[in-house]
Structures are given as C-alpha cells and as structure tokens.
Design a protein around this motif. Structure first.
Motif: not given
Length: 58
Positions: A1-23
C-alpha cells in the motif's frame, strides 16, 4: 500500500497520527492523551476528507 495512517506515541507521551504516502510524511496531528483519541481522529479524517474545501491563498 502506498499510503497509510500511523498512530505512535511521541516523546511527551501523547499519541499522534501521521499520514504517509510512499514513505513520506504528508501531515501529522496534534497530540492526544489516549490511543482511542488518535483512532477517532483517523476515522474523522477518513469520513470528512472527501468533503474538504480547497482554498488558494495568494
């Protein structure tokens, strides 16, 4: 898949979403206190993105 949402925990301990297309990160969200908040953000983006207005600022 060329695109995706990633949910991750940042350094401050909060959850964030990033959208990636072709990395490449296209955008990321504000921080959320819970993973469920980040998941809700993804669902909201998916639901409303088709209706988003395009505005040109000159």
């Amino acid at each position: 898949m060329a695109h995706k949402f990633e949910i991750y925990k940042d350094k401050a301990g909060e959850f964030r979403v990033r959208f990636k297309y072709n990395s490449e990160v296209i955008f990321s969200t504000e921080g959320y206190a819970s993973k469920s908040g980040a998941k809700s953000a993804v669902e909201s983006i998916k639901k409303h993105v088709g209706d988003a207005e395009v505005v040109e600022i000159e």
